[in-house]
Design a protein around this motif. Sequence first.
Motif, mmCIF file in Angstrom:
data_model
loop_
_atom_site.group_PDB
_atom_site.id
_atom_site.type_symbol
_atom_site.label_atom_id
_atom_site.label_comp_id
_atom_site.label_asym_id
_atom_site.label_seq_id
_atom_site.Cartn_x
_atom_site.Cartn_y
_atom_site.Cartn_z
ATOM 1 N N GLU A 231 1.225 -0.990 -0.275
ATOM 2 C CA GLU A 231 0.116 -0.219 -0.107
ATOM 3 C C GLU A 231 0.924 1.957 0.207
ATOM 4 O O GLU A 231 0.992 2.120 -0.719
ATOM 5 N N ALA A 232 1.748 1.053 1.039
ATOM 6 C CA ALA A 232 3.086 3.042 1.065
ATOM 7 C C ALA A 232 3.516 2.869 -0.685
ATOM 8 O O ALA A 232 3.798 3.831 -0.626
ATOM 9 N N PHE A 233 4.220 1.807 -0.526
ATOM 10 C CA PHE A 233 4.682 1.690 -2.033
ATOM 11 C C PHE A 233 3.983 2.538 -3.423
ATOM 12 O O PHE A 233 4.626 2.866 -4.520
ATOM 13 N N LYS A 234 2.460 2.672 -3.436
ATOM 14 C CA LYS A 234 1.842 2.850 -4.878
ATOM 15 C C LYS A 234 1.801 4.253 -5.169
ATOM 16 O O LYS A 234 2.361 5.143 -4.643
ATOM 17 N N ASP A 235 2.365 4.520 -6.376
ATOM 18 C CA ASP A 235 2.461 5.382 -7.141
ATOM 19 C C ASP A 235 3.544 6.464 -6.248
ATOM 20 O O ASP A 235 3.513 8.064 -6.118
ATOM 21 N N ALA A 236 4.739 5.894 -5.766
ATOM 22 C CA ALA A 236 5.659 7.161 -4.405
ATOM 23 C C ALA A 236 6.589 7.082 -5.815
ATOM 24 O O ALA A 236 7.051 7.175 -6.624
ATOM 25 N N ASP A 237 7.294 9.002 -5.910
ATOM 26 C CA ASP A 237 8.025 9.374 -5.996
ATOM 27 C C ASP A 237 9.741 8.381 -5.778
ATOM 28 O O ASP A 237 10.803 8.238 -6.407
ATOM 29 N N LYS A 271 8.891 -6.499 -8.005
ATOM 30 C CA LYS A 271 7.180 -6.955 -8.101
ATOM 31 C C LYS A 271 6.753 -5.099 -7.025
ATOM 32 O O LYS A 271 6.265 -4.641 -7.404
ATOM 33 N N ARG A 272 7.342 -4.848 -5.829
ATOM 34 C CA ARG A 272 6.861 -3.898 -5.378
ATOM 35 C C ARG A 272 7.161 -2.452 -5.611
ATOM 36 O O ARG A 272 6.194 -1.335 -5.683
ATOM 37 N N MET A 273 8.718 -2.342 -6.643
ATOM 38 C CA MET A 273 9.171 -1.136 -7.242
ATOM 39 C C MET A 273 8.652 -0.674 -8.485
ATOM 40 O O MET A 273 7.853 0.458 -8.565
ATOM 41 N N LYS A 274 7.463 -2.106 -8.781
ATOM 42 C CA LYS A 274 6.197 -1.476 -9.969
ATOM 43 C C LYS A 274 5.172 -0.443 -9.572
ATOM 44 O O LYS A 274 4.174 -0.153 -10.739
ATOM 45 N N LEU A 275 5.162 -1.014 -8.283
ATOM 46 C CA LEU A 275 4.463 -0.428 -7.537
ATOM 47 C C LEU A 275 3.616 1.503 -7.563
ATOM 48 O O LEU A 275 2.926 1.835 -7.768
ATOM 49 N N ALA A 276 5.404 1.708 -7.469
ATOM 50 C CA ALA A 276 5.983 3.256 -7.173
ATOM 51 C C ALA A 276 5.565 3.651 -8.924
ATOM 52 O O ALA A 276 5.581 2.594 -10.268
ATOM 53 N N LYS A 277 5.680 5.105 -9.136
ATOM 54 C CA LYS A 277 5.782 5.498 -10.430
ATOM 55 C C LYS A 277 7.079 5.188 -10.869
ATOM 56 O O LYS A 277 8.792 4.675 -10.428
ATOM 57 N N ASP A 278 6.887 5.234 -12.403
ATOM 58 C CA ASP A 278 8.102 4.803 -12.983
ATOM 59 C C ASP A 278 9.637 4.867 -12.860
ATOM 60 O O ASP A 278 10.217 4.290 -12.676
ATOM 61 N N ASP A 279 9.266 6.104 -12.710
ATOM 62 C CA ASP A 279 10.941 7.020 -11.834
ATOM 63 C C ASP A 279 11.092 7.140 -11.113
ATOM 64 O O ASP A 279 11.641 7.881 -10.335
ATOM 65 N N ALA A 280 10.082 6.116 -10.153
ATOM 66 C CA ALA A 280 10.933 6.211 -8.104
ATOM 67 C C ALA A 280 12.474 5.847 -8.433
ATOM 68 O O ALA A 280 12.744 5.079 -9.148
ATOM 69 N N ILE A 281 12.572 6.691 -7.347
ATOM 70 C CA ILE A 281 13.950 6.911 -7.076
ATOM 71 C C ILE A 281 14.291 5.890 -6.123
ATOM 72 O O ILE A 281 13.947 5.764 -5.111
ATOM 73 N N TYR A 282 14.651 4.604 -5.668
ATOM 74 C CA TYR A 282 15.288 3.850 -4.985
ATOM 75 C C TYR A 282 16.049 4.467 -3.892
ATOM 76 O O TYR A 282 17.872 4.125 -4.052
ATOM 77 N N MET A 283 16.016 3.979 -2.857
ATOM 78 C CA MET A 283 16.793 5.119 -1.981
ATOM 79 C C MET A 283 17.724 3.833 -0.378
ATOM 80 O O MET A 283 17.252 3.215 0.318
ATOM 81 N N GLY A 297 18.528 -6.795 -7.729
ATOM 82 C CA GLY A 297 17.817 -6.438 -8.577
ATOM 83 C C GLY A 297 17.160 -4.443 -8.864
ATOM 84 O O GLY A 297 17.773 -3.635 -9.875
ATOM 85 N N VAL A 298 16.785 -4.687 -7.414
ATOM 86 C CA VAL A 298 16.886 -3.247 -7.289
ATOM 87 C C VAL A 298 17.199 -1.890 -6.994
ATOM 88 O O VAL A 298 17.936 -1.100 -7.166
ATOM 89 N N ILE A 299 18.714 -2.920 -6.266
ATOM 90 C CA ILE A 299 19.651 -2.187 -5.354
ATOM 91 C C ILE A 299 20.639 -1.574 -6.688
ATOM 92 O O ILE A 299 21.145 -0.577 -6.502
#
Length: 326
Positions: A231-237, A271-283, A297-299
Amino acid sequence: MQTFLHGRDLIGDLDFSKEEVETVLDVAFDLKRKRSLNEPHAYLRDKVLAMLFFFSSTRTRGSFEAGIAQLGGHGAFIESKTTQIAHGDTPKEIGEIFGRYFDGIAIRHCDWGVGNKYLNDVAKYSRVPVLNMQCEIYHPFQCLADLMTIWEKKGRDLRKKKIVVSWAYASSYSKPISVPQSLVLQMPRFGCDVVLAHPPEFKLMPEIMDQARAEAKKAGVAFDVVTDMDEAFKDADIVYAKSWGPLVTTTDLDEGKAITDKYSDWITNEKRMKLAKDDAIYMHPLPADRNIEVTDGVIDGLNSVVYDEAENRLHAQKAVMALTMS
Ligand code: CP
């Protein structure tokens, strides 16, 4: 470089006003540019920083030591076990004596139950700035580097941008809660909507939550707490997911491990990162437990900015040192 931050301590994230943080980051960007162009920037010639560590480090030690050297000064690495602290040197001795030897005192002291008392006690007796290299409550230099990285990737106007600060599973050790606490305090001031996600047992300190909510209200941004990572990841920048210990719930290590192990599916994966926006950054501030806390794959993926984030520790810290110690 004589500034209004001269002589100031940085212990809590809110010790510097929003405008002062903006000044710090303006200087940090300038120092980053100067370093990339090999332009001289020896603002702290003949100055010496004491770097007192009670806890291990890769990035914090490396970036402070490199940073003070690049500014023309010297960093004295002091491991607490090699001092006389165990034999009677109190914070008064450290503040009084190091304050006379050095031009700044940086301290990492993350012991549970101590909060930022050790740093405050040293600061009370020190005539030079005390800089918090991480305590139990705050990690302000990590947060400055995080904000600098977010500005680089998302621009300075963060209104309507959503940052998820999420707990993640890790098996290695009970990591401090200072990083998420610094983020929830600092990010609302710069316009970010904040979603904090964690299992019920991984709450942040109540007084920090009260302050963070007050900052969000003052800034007119959203501040939500959820117990579901998807739920938290949805549409995150901005996705900022890391482990921290259940230390507000229990200080018993076995009980803490049993609680933590219930949530081993709290991993940042593709899979979770796909819930965020396409250009979301991972920190992530690092160190991370690869393939437990976050997948390779994510990091190592295109959305990850973890190495820029680690680099920006150097520039943000150089800016604070230059502004407070010159
Ligand atoms: N992020 C961070 O503070 O890293 P170190 O613990 O290696 O200093």
